[in-house]
Design an enzyme around this catalytic site. Structure first.
Site, short mmCIF file in Angstrom:
data_model
loop_
_atom_site.label_atom_id
_atom_site.label_comp_id
_atom_site.label_asym_id
_atom_site.label_seq_id
_atom_site.Cartn_x
_atom_site.Cartn_y
_atom_site.Cartn_z
N LEU A 99 0.82 -1.21 0.00
CA LEU A 99 0.00 0.00 0.00
C LEU A 99 0.85 1.26 0.00
O LEU A 99 0.44 2.28 -0.58
CB LEU A 99 -0.95 -0.01 1.19
CG LEU A 99 -1.94 -1.18 1.23
CD1 LEU A 99 -2.94 -0.99 2.36
CD2 LEU A 99 -2.66 -1.36 -0.10
N ASP A 100 2.00 1.23 0.64
CA ASP A 100 2.88 2.40 0.57
C ASP A 100 3.26 2.69 -0.88
O ASP A 100 3.26 3.85 -1.32
CB ASP A 100 4.15 2.16 1.39
CG ASP A 100 3.98 2.52 2.85
OD1 ASP A 100 3.14 3.38 3.16
OD2 ASP A 100 4.69 1.94 3.69
#
Length: 606
Positions: free
Chosen positions: A465-466
């Site tokens: 997700l980063d």
């Protein structure tokens, strides 16, 4: 052409139309995002694109709004590479290797991660081309591919593998989630070693185990694994979930139970803010300056954002990656760092004395040291913002307003600024835990989506997700820049890890919303062992490949046999350092001035 800078719009692609074709896992993302940005099409929205089988190269064309048509081509890979779908791209680029570190061997993600990233990159390219046109540039077409997206996703891990020194923490199987006595799977988060120790002491964990567990826990974002002492898992299993929650609250740590996809799908159905992974709001005042509006003397090779300035106050991955991508598109990126410089510059392993991981996200940026706690330095930052086109940060919620550096504050010194905030939750989830990658994975059902049926849910320790949040952040900034060019007004854009999670799991959430099983079938994207490594079949051929006994064959022999039967498969990259010499990526990976591995730009413009 008519000047798009004077067209009044609400969304950056209002009055434009698009047509798209190609691999449905990629084009479904492109079409969804173009619609959300205001473009229209005569084609109906696609359903569950994850079941699509098309692998041909397609294209997306944006037309109208006073612009010349802009075209994006998005493919899986060079046809000669043998990479033909999500599974083979994950295998070749090292995604399977990194995701599988927690389990001790390569594993495929049960979500279409490379395809999703490729779709976002294609939309970025289209937006950048239109911004370039509005500023007097000539970009009309962009090409991107899933193999380039996959290399970008593993770029930090690749950089570390090619560094001058070894990892600072052990690369071995293990990691969260933990399990309570009453069977609750949960993630734990803290950035404070004291809070970590106090939490485990409260649960009566052995002192040696909690000491030994901190280092792998601290480095799990960098290594994608966390070989904890078994005693920590045993300690968690000896307490109820309620007891664990009380201990976390008392000692400054945060815990989050893994939520199912069905729950997130129900939340999405109840939300009233639409499906967009970002939001854009136009400034009420301010006009675009002549300096920003037109740049006729920009060098064609400088990229569509050449001449624009991005001021970045980012930490860790999400915001720095957003700014890195804008820099690769030609913008001049000025990085705001604390006195003494970003401490992550020294994070091992290093190349020529600088963190290889840090270089993967920050090479090519200029740095200015500013102490945002000091009013004199905040004035310096405002002065820099007055001459910038974009201000980007990922500070903790409320921090910018507390410092007098929120969008309204900076609009007073630069009314035409694009103000970008990349956050964890975008203030959309009540009682949300800390907005970090693994906690967002846990809360949104990603831990369930990335594992096929029959396996316990577990968030990936690859920073899914980063990275995707950074991609969406760049997409949002480009949308903001285009809206600014079309309206003459400054814009605020907000993106989040929550938006990244919902984008990644969109096909699974659609299945859950209609009452179907949101997870992929047992064994989905599970690599096959060979005598000297692993291979991964294409998704469409996995059943047929399972009928072949390949265990006694080398990978090369096994691939030859499968190809004789008309089946598609590829070798799984298990050592990221091998990518430098992998013929599937000939000439793609280079080394920067510090000797750190550098992946290629994910797009090409003509």
């Amino acid at each position: 052409m008519a000047s798009p800078a004077t067209t009044q719009t609400v969304r950056p692609l209002d009055t434009l139309r698009f047509d798209t074709s190609g691999p449905p896992q990629i084009t479904s993302v492109i079409a969804d995002h173009l619609r959300l940005l205001g473009a229209r099409t005569d084609r109906p929205a696609q359903g569950d694109a994850s079941t699509g089988t098309a692998t041909t190269a397609g294209g997306t064309t944006l037309m109208g709004g006073g612009f010349d048509p802009a075209h994006a081509t998005a493919t899986w890979a060079d046809p000669l590479s043998g990479l033909a779908d999500e599974a083979t791209v994950q295998a070749a680029t090292g995604i399977m290797a990194v995701h599988g570190r927690r389990d001790g061997g390569p594993r495929g993600l049960a979500v279409d991660y490379a395809a999703t990233a490729t779709g976002v990159l294609a939309v970025q390219g289209l937006l950048a081309a239109l911004v370039g046109q509005a500023r007097g540039g000539a970009a009309r077409a962009v090409t991107t591919s899933a193999d380039r997206a996959g290399l970008l996703a593993v770029s930090q891990y690749l950089a570390a593998a090619g560094a001058d020194e070894g990892e600072a923490a052990e690369l071995a199987a293990g990691g969260p989630p933990f399990t309570s006595a009453d069977g609750v799977l949960f993630e734990l988060e803290t950035l404070d070693p004291g809070a970590w120790a106090a939490f485990w002491k409260a649960l009566e964990a052995p002192a040696e185990a909690l000491r030994a567990g901190w280092r792998p826990f601290q480095f799990r974002y960098a290594t994608a694994c966390a070989p904890f002492p078994a005693a920590l898992h045993l300690t968690a299993r000896s307490h109820t979930w309620e007891r664990i929650r009380r201990a976390a609250a008392a000692y400054g740590t945060e815990v989050c139970a893994l939520h199912p996809l069905a729950e997130r799908a129900a939340e999405r159905a109840a939300e009233h803010d639409g499906a967009a992974p970002w939001s854009l709001s136009r400034s009420a005042t301010g006009r675009l300056t002549a300096r920003s509006a037109r740049l006729p003397d920009a060098a064609p090779s400088g990229g569509p954002l050449a001449g624009l300035t991005v001021l970045e106050a980012g930490r860790r991955i999400q915001a720095p990656l957003t700014a890195h991508l804008l820099g690769r598109l030609g913008a001049d990126v000025i990085r705001i760092e604390p006195p003494g410089g970003d401490p992550l510059r020294g994070m091992p392993p290093a190349c020529s004395g600088i963190s290889a991981r840090w270089l993967a996200l920050n090479r090519g940026k200029r740095a200015v040291e500013i102490d945002i706690k000091q009013e004199a330095d905040r004035r310096r930052l405002r002065e820099l913002a007055a001459g910038a086109d974009v201000f980007l940060h990922n500070w903790a919620p409320g921090k910018a307003a507390e410092l007098g550096l929120d969008s309204g504050d900076l609009a007073r010194v630069n009314p035409a600024l694009v103000y970008a905030y990349t956050s964890g939750w975008a203030d959309r989830i009540e009682h949300a835990p800390m907005g970090t990658d693994f906690m967002v994975q846990a809360r949104t059902g990603v831990g369930e989506a990335v594992r096929p049926e029959g396996e316990a849910p577990a968030p990936s320790l690859m920073t899914l997700l980063d990275v995707l949040g950074g991609l969406l952040g760049a997409e949002a900034v480009l949308a903001g820049l285009l809206l600014r060019e079309r309206t003459g007004h400054g814009v605020r854009v907000d993106s989040s890890l929550l938006g990244a999670a919902d984008t990644l799991t969109a096909p699974a959430l659609r299945r859950a919303a209609r009452g179907a099983n949101p997870r992929r079938p047992a064994g989905f994207r599970l690599p096959r062992p060979t005598a000297d490594g692993w291979l991964a079949p294409a998704d469409a051929d996995a059943g047929a490949v399972a009928a072949h006994d390949l265990g006694g064959l080398t990978t090369a022999e096994a691939l030859a046999r499968l190809h004789e039967h008309g089946l598609t498969a590829t070798a799984v990259t298990t050592e990221l350092s091998d990518l430098h010499h992998d013929p599937r990526f000939t000439g793609s990976i280079s080394r920067d001035a510090h000797g750190a591995p550098a992946v290629p730009d994910p797009w090409s413009f003509v």
